[in-house]
Write a protein that holds these residues in place. Structure first.
Motif, PDB file in Angstrom:
ATOM      1  N   ALA A 112       0.847  -1.189   0.000  1.00  0.00           N
ATOM      2  CA  ALA A 112       0.000   0.000   0.000  1.00  0.00           C
ATOM      3  C   ALA A 112       0.887   1.245   0.000  1.00  0.00           C
ATOM      4  N   SER A 113       0.294   2.374  -0.284  1.00  0.00           N
ATOM      5  CA  SER A 113       1.016   3.650  -0.229  1.00  0.00           C
ATOM      6  C   SER A 113       1.333   3.979   1.228  1.00  0.00           C
ATOM      7  N   GLY A 114       2.469   4.615   1.450  1.00  0.00           N
ATOM      8  CA  GLY A 114       2.894   4.896   2.814  1.00  0.00           C
ATOM      9  C   GLY A 114       2.488   6.255   3.337  1.00  0.00           C
ATOM     10  N   GLY A 115       2.156   7.188   2.449  1.00  0.00           N
ATOM     11  CA  GLY A 115       1.867   8.557   2.872  1.00  0.00           C
ATOM     12  C   GLY A 115       0.649   8.649   3.771  1.00  0.00           C
ATOM     13  N   HIS A 116      -0.443   7.995   3.375  1.00  0.00           N
ATOM     14  CA  HIS A 116      -1.648   8.088   4.198  1.00  0.00           C
ATOM     15  C   HIS A 116      -1.489   7.298   5.494  1.00  0.00           C
ATOM     16  N   ILE A 117      -0.746   6.213   5.453  1.00  0.00           N
ATOM     17  CA  ILE A 117      -0.495   5.432   6.675  1.00  0.00           C
ATOM     18  C   ILE A 117       0.331   6.262   7.657  1.00  0.00           C
ATOM     19  N   ARG A 118       1.376   6.915   7.151  1.00  0.00           N
ATOM     20  CA  ARG A 118       2.217   7.767   7.993  1.00  0.00           C
ATOM     21  C   ARG A 118       1.398   8.905   8.601  1.00  0.00           C
ATOM     22  N   HIS A 119       0.521   9.495   7.809  1.00  0.00           N
ATOM     23  CA  HIS A 119      -0.318  10.592   8.290  1.00  0.00           C
ATOM     24  C   HIS A 119      -1.252  10.108   9.397  1.00  0.00           C
ATOM     25  N   MET A 120      -1.829   8.918   9.233  1.00  0.00           N
ATOM     26  CA  MET A 120      -2.718   8.363  10.264  1.00  0.00           C
ATOM     27  C   MET A 120      -1.954   8.081  11.552  1.00  0.00           C
ATOM     28  N   LEU A 121      -0.755   7.522  11.423  1.00  0.00           N
ATOM     29  CA  LEU A 121       0.062   7.263  12.611  1.00  0.00           C
ATOM     30  C   LEU A 121       0.379   8.575  13.330  1.00  0.00           C
ATOM     31  N   GLN A 122       0.684   9.626  12.589  1.00  0.00           N
ATOM     32  CA  GLN A 122       0.971  10.921  13.205  1.00  0.00           C
ATOM     33  C   GLN A 122      -0.269  11.500  13.878  1.00  0.00           C
ATOM     34  N   GLN A 123      -1.434  11.307  13.273  1.00  0.00           N
ATOM     35  CA  GLN A 123      -2.678  11.781  13.878  1.00  0.00           C
ATOM     36  C   GLN A 123      -2.972  11.015  15.170  1.00  0.00           C
ATOM     37  N   LEU A 124      -2.771   9.692  15.157  1.00  0.00           N
ATOM     38  CA  LEU A 124      -2.999   8.887  16.362  1.00  0.00           C
ATOM     39  C   LEU A 124      -1.987   9.245  17.455  1.00  0.00           C
ATOM     40  N   GLU A 125      -0.762   9.621  17.061  1.00  0.00           N
ATOM     41  CA  GLU A 125       0.226  10.094  18.038  1.00  0.00           C
ATOM     42  C   GLU A 125      -0.211  11.427  18.633  1.00  0.00           C
ATOM     43  N   ALA A 126      -0.775  12.301  17.819  1.00  0.00           N
ATOM     44  CA  ALA A 126      -1.187  13.625  18.284  1.00  0.00           C
ATOM     45  C   ALA A 126      -2.287  13.528  19.340  1.00  0.00           C
ATOM     46  N   ILE A 127      -3.161  12.521  19.237  1.00  0.00           N
ATOM     47  CA  ILE A 127      -4.223  12.369  20.237  1.00  0.00           C
ATOM     48  C   ILE A 127      -3.821  11.382  21.329  1.00  0.00           C
ATOM     49  N   LYS A 128      -2.543  11.025  21.370  1.00  0.00           N
ATOM     50  CA  LYS A 128      -1.936  10.224  22.445  1.00  0.00           C
ATOM     51  C   LYS A 128      -2.494   8.803  22.535  1.00  0.00           C
ATOM     52  N   VAL A 129      -2.876   8.217  21.392  1.00  0.00           N
ATOM     53  CA  VAL A 129      -3.310   6.820  21.378  1.00  0.00           C
ATOM     54  C   VAL A 129      -2.097   5.915  21.211  1.00  0.00           C
ATOM     55  N   ILE A 130      -1.151   6.334  20.366  1.00  0.00           N
ATOM     56  CA  ILE A 130       0.077   5.568  20.168  1.00  0.00           C
ATOM     57  C   ILE A 130       1.270   6.500  20.339  1.00  0.00           C
TER      58      ILE A 130
END
Length: 175
Positions: A114-132
């Motif tokens: 799969a493409s990595g850009g949207h996955i990376r963006h989701m991981l950064q969003q989940l980090e921003a809300i302190k889930v991961i």
């Protein structure tokens, strides 16, 4: 002898009630959990959708962007669940997990990541809300707050599933 705190078997009533109420992400069906957590992410409004969310393909093997308007929340929920179950996974692991077969007409099919850009963006969003959070070993790990949130959603899924089963049993008895 009396049941002390060092005894292996807990008191009958107490142990069963704790076992019934303590549910984790591993105890619920994946599809039901991801659907419920995606709805929670959408309702909370903490995840910011990128401007390209309706235009981007999720893989080189795909021809079009996803049809579902909530695909971003569903994929983010799936990523959060995967990090919960298998910590220290990174963008490369998710690219492989969300990859698919590349259909090449009459030639043999091959796997495409799969493409990595949207996955990376989701991981950064989940980090921003302190889930991961980022792991020392590389990849991402679930945070204690994130684990608590995911377990709370999982117990909610179990409760909804139990109510649906009770209603089905009531309908069966009426017939």
């Amino acid at each position: 002898h009396s049941l002390g705190r060092h005894c292996a078997a807990p008191a009958r009533g107490l142990g069963q009630s704790l076992a019934m109420s303590a549910k984790t992400v591993k105890d619920v069906p994946a599809a039901a959990f991801v659907k419920e957590y995606a709805a929670h992410l959408k309702r909370s409004g903490k995840i910011e959708l990128p401007p390209w969310v309706d235009l981007v393909k999720t893989s080189p093997a795909k021809e079009l962007a996803p049809y579902d308007p909530d695909w971003y929340f569903i994929r983010a929920a799936s990523i959060a669940r995967h990090v919960y179950i298998r910590p220290d996974v990174g963008v490369g692991g998710f690219k492989k997990r969300f990859g698919s077969k590349y259909r090449r007409g009459t030639r043999a099919m091959h796997h495409r990541n799969a493409s990595g850009g949207h996955i990376r963006h989701m991981l950064q969003q989940l980090e921003a809300i302190k889930v991961i959070s980022k792991s020392d070993k590389g990849g991402r790990r679930i945070t204690p707050d994130g684990q608590r949130d995911l377990d709370r959603i999982a117990s909610k899924v179990i409760l909804v599933g139990d109510k649906a089963e009770d209603e089905d049993e009531d309908e069966d008895e009426d017939e």
